[in-house]
Scaffold this motif. Structure first.
Motif, mmCIF file in Angstrom:
data_model
loop_
_atom_site.group_PDB
_atom_site.id
_atom_site.type_symbol
_atom_site.label_atom_id
_atom_site.label_comp_id
_atom_site.label_asym_id
_atom_site.label_seq_id
_atom_site.Cartn_x
_atom_site.Cartn_y
_atom_site.Cartn_z
ATOM 1 N N ALA A 158 0.836 -1.375 -5.690
ATOM 2 C CA ALA A 158 1.341 -2.344 -6.661
ATOM 3 C C ALA A 158 2.736 -1.927 -7.122
ATOM 4 O O ALA A 158 2.983 -0.745 -7.376
ATOM 5 C CB ALA A 158 0.394 -2.431 -7.855
ATOM 6 N N THR A 159 3.627 -2.881 -7.242
ATOM 7 C CA THR A 159 5.002 -2.555 -7.624
ATOM 8 C C THR A 159 5.072 -1.971 -9.027
ATOM 9 O O THR A 159 5.994 -1.214 -9.335
ATOM 10 C CB THR A 159 5.892 -3.811 -7.555
ATOM 11 O OG1 THR A 159 5.310 -4.844 -8.382
ATOM 12 C CG2 THR A 159 6.013 -4.307 -6.128
ATOM 13 N N GLU A 160 4.095 -2.307 -9.882
ATOM 14 C CA GLU A 160 4.133 -1.806 -11.263
ATOM 15 C C GLU A 160 3.680 -0.354 -11.408
ATOM 16 O O GLU A 160 3.747 0.214 -12.498
ATOM 17 C CB GLU A 160 3.297 -2.687 -12.193
ATOM 18 C CG GLU A 160 1.819 -2.776 -11.850
ATOM 19 C CD GLU A 160 1.475 -4.005 -11.038
ATOM 20 O OE1 GLU A 160 0.410 -4.586 -11.278
ATOM 21 O OE2 GLU A 160 2.291 -4.382 -10.173
ATOM 22 N N ASP A 210 -4.379 2.268 -8.686
ATOM 23 C CA ASP A 210 -3.693 1.035 -8.296
ATOM 24 C C ASP A 210 -4.487 -0.184 -8.779
ATOM 25 O O ASP A 210 -5.650 -0.364 -8.399
ATOM 26 C CB ASP A 210 -3.513 0.973 -6.773
ATOM 27 C CG ASP A 210 -2.548 -0.112 -6.348
ATOM 28 O OD1 ASP A 210 -2.836 -1.297 -6.618
ATOM 29 O OD2 ASP A 210 -1.501 0.213 -5.755
#
Length: 351
Positions: free
Chosen positions: A100-102, A63
């Motif tokens: 993390a959204t990515e 992350d």
């Protein structure tokens, strides 16, 4: 389905957990989704679960938004989940909210369903559970340590690199050895030091990944190569750059390729300890070994590569490798010959 702090799942629940495990493997690892189904029933389920547990630990470490302290915290919480000290749903909600959204969608889904993964862990026998939990404990603590130290300065020396390879891959080899022996005790009959060979197997695979991903890691500010060996070739880590053809770096790269190939020789020795009629277990090992050898060859052919994509093995090569494995997996002399032919283009480590 029950939470990980409840009773073992009923048969119908366990079948649902296994279906999720199979689907998740397809989402998070095409390689292991290919190799794990080779394994015999009983072993396949435990190895697949072990991979997903390790992937959860990897997800914490990968992350990009979490600092070292928070990563270490979530590794500790996940271990507590495996030890039945914390509800899995608490980990899934807490860490899931911090991810993390990515991060890849497959990993978000895996974290959201970590209670299902751990419930399956707790359905295995005591030997299998102990092997899986030990692996996650060593891996999680080790990765947290190395992530705190990660930089372009590299690792201290070869011993430091060996230790890094152990905590991210060698310990997986130890876990697999325990699971393999629990399923097939005759592996001991050959008299080989299986645990040591398995650690070497893991190091060969991890060194291959380090070399393949060298410049991708470099771009994000990380170097997993030994600083002392670079300096022995007259280079400082700060002088490295993608695509470099400096003879000093090429000499260092040859040394790393030779060392990785030497570890993969141990991987073959480990594989040949599996009784020949256990073709699925052999294929599981042979496919990982063969893909690593092919990757090392690609690097040797293109030492000035700038990204992992430039040394990625083709699908045709993978298909050919699978066919050869299925033709040869019962015949030790032919497997030994195939390994020697496949590694002939690679540099040799000095005696």
């Amino acid at each position: 389905m029950t939470d990980n702090m409840g009773l073992a799942p009923e048969r119908s629940d366990r079948e649902a957990l296994l279906r999720y495990q199979t689907a998740s493997l397809q989402r998070v690892s095409r390689t292991f989704a290919l190799t794990i189904p080779c394994l015999p029933a009983g072993l396949q389920e435990a190895v697949g679960n072990g991979y997903l547990l390790c992937r959860i630990a990897d997800t914490i470490e990968d992350d990009p938004l979490l600092d070292g302290e928070e990563k270490a915290h979530w590794q500790k919480v996940f271990l507590q989940v495996l030890r039945r000290e914390v509800p899995a749903a608490e980990f899934a909600a807490g860490f899931g909210a911090r991810m993390a959204t990515e991060m890849p969608a497959g990993e978000h889904d895996l974290i959201a369903h970590s209670a299902e993964v751990v419930a399956l862990t707790h359905s295995f026998n005591a030997i299998q559970q102990a092997a899986l939990i030990r692996c996650v404990e060593i891996m999680g603590e080790g990765m947290a340590e190395y992530q705190r130290r990660a930089s372009r300065a590299g690792l201290i020396d070869q011993a430091d690199m060996d230790r890094y390879c152990y905590v991210v891959a060698g310990v997986v080899g130890e876990m697999l050895t325990t699971l393999f022996l629990e399923h097939e005790p005759r592996m001991r009959d050959g008299g080989a030091p299986l645990e040591a060979l398995a650690v070497s197997f893991g190091q060969g695979l991890q060194m291959t990944n380090i070399l393949k991903d060298l410049w991708t890691d470099w771009e994000r500010g990380v170097l997993w190569l030994p600083r002392d060996r670079l300096q022995a070739h007259g280079l400082e880590p700060e002088a490295l750059q993608p695509g470099m053809r400096d003879p000093r770096f090429q000499g260092f790269l040859q040394e790393m390729l030779a060392l990785a190939a030497q570890h993969l020789r141990d991987a073959l020795t480990f594989t040949l300890q599996i009784p020949a009629e256990q073709t699925g277990m052999r294929d599981f090992c042979l496919w990982a070994l063969a893909m690593a050898v092919l990757t090392l060859r690609r690097i040797a052919e293109n030492p000035g590569f700038r990204s992992g994509a430039e040394v990625k093995i083709s699908r045709d090569s993978v298909r050919t490798m699978i066919l050869l494995s299925r033709l040869l997996h019962r015949f030790d002399p032919l497997l030994d010959l195939a390994f020697r032919v496949a590694t002939k283009p690679l540099p040799r480590a000095p005696l």
